[in-house]
Design an enzyme around this catalytic site. Structure first.
Site, PDB file in Angstrom:
ATOM      1  N   LYS A 184       0.837  -1.199   0.000  1.00  0.00           N
ATOM      2  CA  LYS A 184       0.000   0.000   0.000  1.00  0.00           C
ATOM      3  C   LYS A 184       0.881   1.263   0.000  1.00  0.00           C
ATOM      4  O   LYS A 184       2.085   1.193   0.223  1.00  0.00           O
ATOM      5  CB  LYS A 184      -0.951  -0.014   1.210  1.00  0.00           C
ATOM      6  CG  LYS A 184      -1.923  -1.215   1.222  1.00  0.00           C
ATOM      7  CD  LYS A 184      -2.818  -1.219   0.015  1.00  0.00           C
ATOM      8  CE  LYS A 184      -4.044  -2.126   0.040  1.00  0.00           C
ATOM      9  NZ  LYS A 184      -3.990  -3.447   0.587  1.00  0.00           N
TER      10      LYS A 184
HETATM   11  C1  LIG Z   1      -5.429  -4.241   1.155  1.00  0.00           C
HETATM   12  C2  LIG Z   1      -6.895  -4.093   1.165  1.00  0.00           C
HETATM   13  C3  LIG Z   1      -7.683  -4.467   2.282  1.00  0.00           C
HETATM   14  C4  LIG Z   1      -7.126  -5.202   3.445  1.00  0.00           C
HETATM   15  O1  LIG Z   1      -6.091  -4.553   4.047  1.00  0.00           O
HETATM   16  P1  LIG Z   1      -5.187  -5.307   5.126  1.00  0.00           P
HETATM   17  O2  LIG Z   1      -4.482  -4.181   5.818  1.00  0.00           O
HETATM   18  O3  LIG Z   1      -4.251  -6.187   4.364  1.00  0.00           O
HETATM   19  O4  LIG Z   1      -6.077  -6.069   6.033  1.00  0.00           O
HETATM   20  C5  LIG Z   1      -9.031  -4.190   2.254  1.00  0.00           C
HETATM   21  N1  LIG Z   1      -9.605  -3.614   1.197  1.00  0.00           N
HETATM   22  C6  LIG Z   1      -8.895  -3.267   0.101  1.00  0.00           C
HETATM   23  C7  LIG Z   1      -9.589  -2.600  -1.036  1.00  0.00           C
HETATM   24  C8  LIG Z   1      -7.527  -3.514   0.046  1.00  0.00           C
HETATM   25  O5  LIG Z   1      -6.831  -3.193  -1.055  1.00  0.00           O
END
Ligand SMILES: *Cc1c(COP(=O)(O)O)cnc(C)c1O
Length: 382
Positions: A184
């Site tokens: 991210k």
């Molecule tokens: C990455 C992601 C999540 C989950 O995030 P985590 O921190 O890995 O639990 C949820 N929704 C979307 C759209 C994502 O890209």
């Protein structure tokens, strides 16, 4: 596989290493001063009244559903074109997911008109996802939700550093959930943040995050409390000081990193428009300032996507798909209302390919990717 251009890449330098080292030297590893600072800084940056750091975005979404009182018999309207965690978080509570379509091949976010069609007497909330950090049609969604007394939860996993009319995405609805997973825009390995402007919800999140306990080890260490009560069935959804230290450094770098992501996106747009007019790039005319988390492109109808991705791989370029739509997974197929009426999602999900995008990517690498697209596309049409 040794990619010439990987899909994404993280870059940490001395600042992250020093921040983590100083936590280790301090001897205090969980929920202390570093996390408190991280939360304060994230709140200030995003303009959120309350920001609580958590284990990841999935648990943030779970806490949002719990604190809003969702449970068996309730329905939540959300897009199918998102990561499966968005839907799983609803199901953890026993509530049911209902899928709404996305707006168009140009705008891959949830369609306000489709949300409206999914309304039932059991609807309790709407969960939106700001795809790639491009804002959903928030003003119509919020107006409609308010008229029906429904809270809006924002899955802002892609949206760290995304703004609409000067307001940070994730702070427009009732609750916003951010992800700091490795790939991210703000990365701590695992990690997340839950934000809200509502004092009572923030208090709920504080309890849910830490076993339902009214005081924390940190408070007792500081001499602020001797004991505690447990007032609800809570969870251990805490972050640790090591990740918070990483997060603080990453937050300082976020604006510059996102600016570079937007620059790369712009370069892709101009190169591909010239080279491959058959390819379409969504979000050409989006409002606001996007975090440009990923670069989705849509192949022309009829192109063989796997063949295209193989062609890119043969040229050393990693690609991905965002997303296999949730309604097609075995755990959801035939079990979710709305799944039979998602024409835009079905169309887009079959044609989408994600190209490499990360701040450390050079212009030369963007040119390499763009140059590979045309021959790979030609092969995929054979
Ligand atoms: C990455 C992601 C999540 C989950 O995030 P985590 O921190 O890995 O639990 C949820 N929704 C979307 C759209 C994502 O890209």
């Amino acid at each position: 596989m040794d990619w010439k251009v990987p899909l994404s890449d993280v870059k940490f330098d001395r600042a992250e290493i020093d921040a983590v080292t100083s936590v280790l030297e301090s001897g205090w590893l969980t929920m202390g001063a570093v996390t408190a600072e991280f939360e304060k800084e994230f709140a200030a940056y995003s303009g959120a009244k309350h920001a609580l750091a958590v284990t990841n975005a999935t648990v943030a979404l779970h806490m949002a559903c719990l604190a809003l009182g969702l449970g068996p018999g309730d329905e939540v309207i959300l897009p199918s074109l998102t990561f499966v965690a968005t839907a799983n978080a609803v199901r953890y509570t026993g509530a049911e997911v209902v899928f709404a379509d996305i707006t168009s091949p140009q705008d891959l976010t949830i369609s306000p008109a489709s949300i409206e069609r999914r309304l039932s007497p059991r609807t309790r909330a709407v969960m939106v996802m700001h795809y790639a950090g491009y804002p959903c049609e928030m003003s119509s969604i919020l107006d409609w939700a308010q008229a029906h007394h429904l809270p809006v939860i924002e899955d802002a996993a892609h949206a760290s550093g995304s703004f609409l009319n000067e307001r940070h995405l994730g702070t427009l609805g009732k609750v916003g959930c951010f992800s700091f997973f490795s790939n991210k825009n703000l990365s701590t390995g695992e990690g997340g943040m839950i934000v809200t402007g509502d004092d009572a919800l923030a208090e709920q999140f504080r309890l849910l995050r830490s076993h339902g306990m009214t005081s924390l080890t940190w408070d007792r260490h500081q001499g602020h409390a001797w004991s505690y009560d447990v007032v609800t069935t809570g969870y251990n959804y805490r972050i640790d000081e090591i990740r918070s230290a990483l997060g603080r450094v990453q937050l300082r770098k976020l604006e510059a990193n996102n600016a570079r992501r937007r620059e790369i996106t712009t370069l892709y747009r101009s190169l591909l428009a010239e080279d491959c007019p058959a390819l379409s790039l969504p979000f050409a005319h989006h409002p606001g300032v996007s975090a440009a988390h990923i670069l989705p492109v849509l192949l022309p109808p009829g192109a063989d996507r796997l063949r295209f991705m193989e062609g890119m791989k043969a040229r050393g370029i990693q690609t991905s798909i965002h997303y296999p739509p949730i309604h097609a997974f075995s755990a959801f197929k035939g079990k979710v209302r709305g799944a039979e009426d998602l024409p835009v999602t079905d169309d887009v999900a079959a044609r989408e390919v994600t190209l490499p995008l990360y701040p450390a990517m050079t212009d030369e690498q963007v040119r390499q990717v763009a140059a590979a697209v045309r021959p790979a596309l030609e092969e995929s049409a054979l």
